[in-house]
Design a protein around this motif. Structure first.
Motif, PDB file in Angstrom:
ATOM      1  N   LEU A  13       0.592  -1.078   0.256  1.00  0.00           N
ATOM      2  CA  LEU A  13       0.439  -0.405  -0.128  1.00  0.00           C
ATOM      3  C   LEU A  13       0.701   1.052  -0.226  1.00  0.00           C
ATOM      4  O   LEU A  13       0.367   2.673  -0.607  1.00  0.00           O
ATOM      5  CB  LEU A  13      -0.791  -0.137   0.855  1.00  0.00           C
ATOM      6  N   CYS A  14       2.332   1.928   0.650  1.00  0.00           N
ATOM      7  CA  CYS A  14       2.607   2.268   1.145  1.00  0.00           C
ATOM      8  C   CYS A  14       4.185   2.302   0.466  1.00  0.00           C
ATOM      9  O   CYS A  14       4.641   3.025  -0.234  1.00  0.00           O
ATOM     10  CB  CYS A  14       2.100   2.934   2.469  1.00  0.00           C
ATOM     11  N   ALA A  15       4.444   1.460   0.228  1.00  0.00           N
ATOM     12  CA  ALA A  15       5.484   1.152  -0.078  1.00  0.00           C
ATOM     13  C   ALA A  15       6.910   1.434   0.874  1.00  0.00           C
ATOM     14  O   ALA A  15       8.168   1.124   0.554  1.00  0.00           O
ATOM     15  CB  ALA A  15       6.127   1.676  -1.776  1.00  0.00           C
ATOM     16  N   GLU A  16       7.056   1.153   2.410  1.00  0.00           N
ATOM     17  CA  GLU A  16       7.535   0.985   2.991  1.00  0.00           C
ATOM     18  C   GLU A  16       7.489  -0.438   3.404  1.00  0.00           C
ATOM     19  O   GLU A  16       7.113  -0.771   3.185  1.00  0.00           O
ATOM     20  CB  GLU A  16       7.121   1.989   4.466  1.00  0.00           C
ATOM     21  N   THR A  17       9.166  -0.572   4.052  1.00  0.00           N
ATOM     22  CA  THR A  17       9.511  -1.547   4.333  1.00  0.00           C
ATOM     23  C   THR A  17       9.059  -2.414   5.471  1.00  0.00           C
ATOM     24  O   THR A  17       8.699  -1.699   6.816  1.00  0.00           O
ATOM     25  CB  THR A  17      10.665  -2.017   4.256  1.00  0.00           C
ATOM     26  N   ILE A  18       8.658  -3.298   5.412  1.00  0.00           N
ATOM     27  CA  ILE A  18       7.969  -4.105   6.711  1.00  0.00           C
ATOM     28  C   ILE A  18       8.040  -5.843   6.970  1.00  0.00           C
ATOM     29  O   ILE A  18       9.069  -6.198   5.857  1.00  0.00           O
ATOM     30  CB  ILE A  18       6.274  -3.963   6.407  1.00  0.00           C
ATOM     31  N   LYS A  19       7.650  -6.599   7.832  1.00  0.00           N
ATOM     32  CA  LYS A  19       8.602  -7.975   7.452  1.00  0.00           C
ATOM     33  C   LYS A  19       7.538  -8.750   7.078  1.00  0.00           C
ATOM     34  O   LYS A  19       6.714  -7.563   6.734  1.00  0.00           O
ATOM     35  CB  LYS A  19       8.302  -8.299   9.235  1.00  0.00           C
ATOM     36  N   ARG A  20       8.056  -9.819   6.363  1.00  0.00           N
ATOM     37  CA  ARG A  20       7.140 -10.346   5.893  1.00  0.00           C
ATOM     38  C   ARG A  20       6.686 -11.189   6.174  1.00  0.00           C
ATOM     39  O   ARG A  20       5.481 -11.529   5.124  1.00  0.00           O
ATOM     40  CB  ARG A  20       8.214 -11.672   5.094  1.00  0.00           C
ATOM     41  N   ALA A  21       5.985 -11.040   7.070  1.00  0.00           N
ATOM     42  CA  ALA A  21       5.125 -12.092   8.077  1.00  0.00           C
ATOM     43  C   ALA A  21       3.993 -10.940   8.487  1.00  0.00           C
ATOM     44  O   ALA A  21       2.825 -11.568   9.495  1.00  0.00           O
ATOM     45  CB  ALA A  21       5.169 -12.246   8.848  1.00  0.00           C
TER      46      ALA A  21
END
Length: 184
Positions: A83-91
Motif C-alpha cells: 500500500l505505501c511501499a515502506e519496508t515491513i516484515k515478511r510475516a
C-alpha cells in the motif's frame, strides 16, 4: 572482508618487493661502495612492515568467511508494503507505517504444490509487467501461461481471496480464484 584481505596481501607483497630492492650502500670517496647501517635498518623495518601487512591480509582471506550480519538477515526477512511501499516484515499482517491490512508473504522455503490460486488475466504482451506488479506486492507466483499469471498457491480460499483483493486495491489487475489439485 575477503576483498580487503586480498588488497592487503597485494599491498604487503609490493611493500616487500620495494624493501628488498632497496639499495643500502653508499659511495665512498675512493670509488667503492660501503653498506650504510641506517639504510640497512630502514630496509629491515620496511621488510617487517610489508610482511606483517601481507600476513594480516592472508589471515583476513582465510578466516574472513561469510558472516551473516543482522542487516543482511533483516533484508531477507522484509518486503515492501503493497500500500505505501515502506519496508515491513515478511510475516506482517498490518503495516506499521500506513496501518493498512496486508497479507503475510508465504515463506520461500516451503512452496505448496497444491491449494488455492488467483489467476490474473492479462494479454501476452503484458505478462511480464503483470508478474512484476504481483511480485512487488510480496505475493508468490507459480507457472501460469501467456494469458494469465498464477498467484499462489495459498493454503486456504480465504488467503486467496485476500490476495485477490490486495491485487485489486493496488493495481488494475483482476483475478479469479481457482483450486490446484496435487499432482497424481
Amino acid at each position: 572482508m575477503k576483498g580487503f584481505g586480498t588488497f592487503a596481501i597485494i599491498v604487503g607483497v609490493c611493500w616487500l618487493v620495494f624493501a628488498l630492492s632497496m639499495d643500502v650502500s653508499v659511495p665512498t670517496g675512493t670509488g667503492g661502495r660501503v653498506n650504510n647501517m641506517g639504510l640497512m635498518a630502514d630496509r629491515q623495518i620496511h621488510t617487517i612492515v610489508g610482511g606483517m601487512i601481507a600476513l594480516a591480509g592472508l589471515l583476513m582471506v582465510l578466516l574472513g568467511g561469510k558472516s551473516t550480519s543482522p542487516q543482511a538477515a533483516a533484508e531477507t526477512d522484509t518486503r515492501p508494503c503493497p500500500l505505501c511501499a515502506e519496508t515491513i516484515k515478511r510475516a506482517a499482517i498490518k503495516c506499521k507505517h500506513c496501518g493498512g491490512d496486508v497479507l503475510p508473504a508465504l515463506s520461500a522455503h516451503v512452496p505448496l504444490m497444491s491449494g488455492w490460486t488467483v489467476r490474473v488475466e492479462c494479454e501476452p504482451w503484458a505478462h511480464a509487467e503483470a508478474t512484476r506488479s504481483v511480485k512487488r506486492l510480496g505475493l508468490p507466483t507459480t507457472k501460469g501461461s501467456a494469458k494469465f499469471v498464477a498467484v499462489g498457491p495459498f493454503a486456504s480460499e480465504a488467503e486467496a481471496l485476500g490476495a485477490r483483493e490486495n491485487i485489486r486495491s493496488v493495481s488494475d489487475l483482476l483475478g479469479d480464484i481457482h483450486i490446484v489439485a496435487p499432482d497424481a
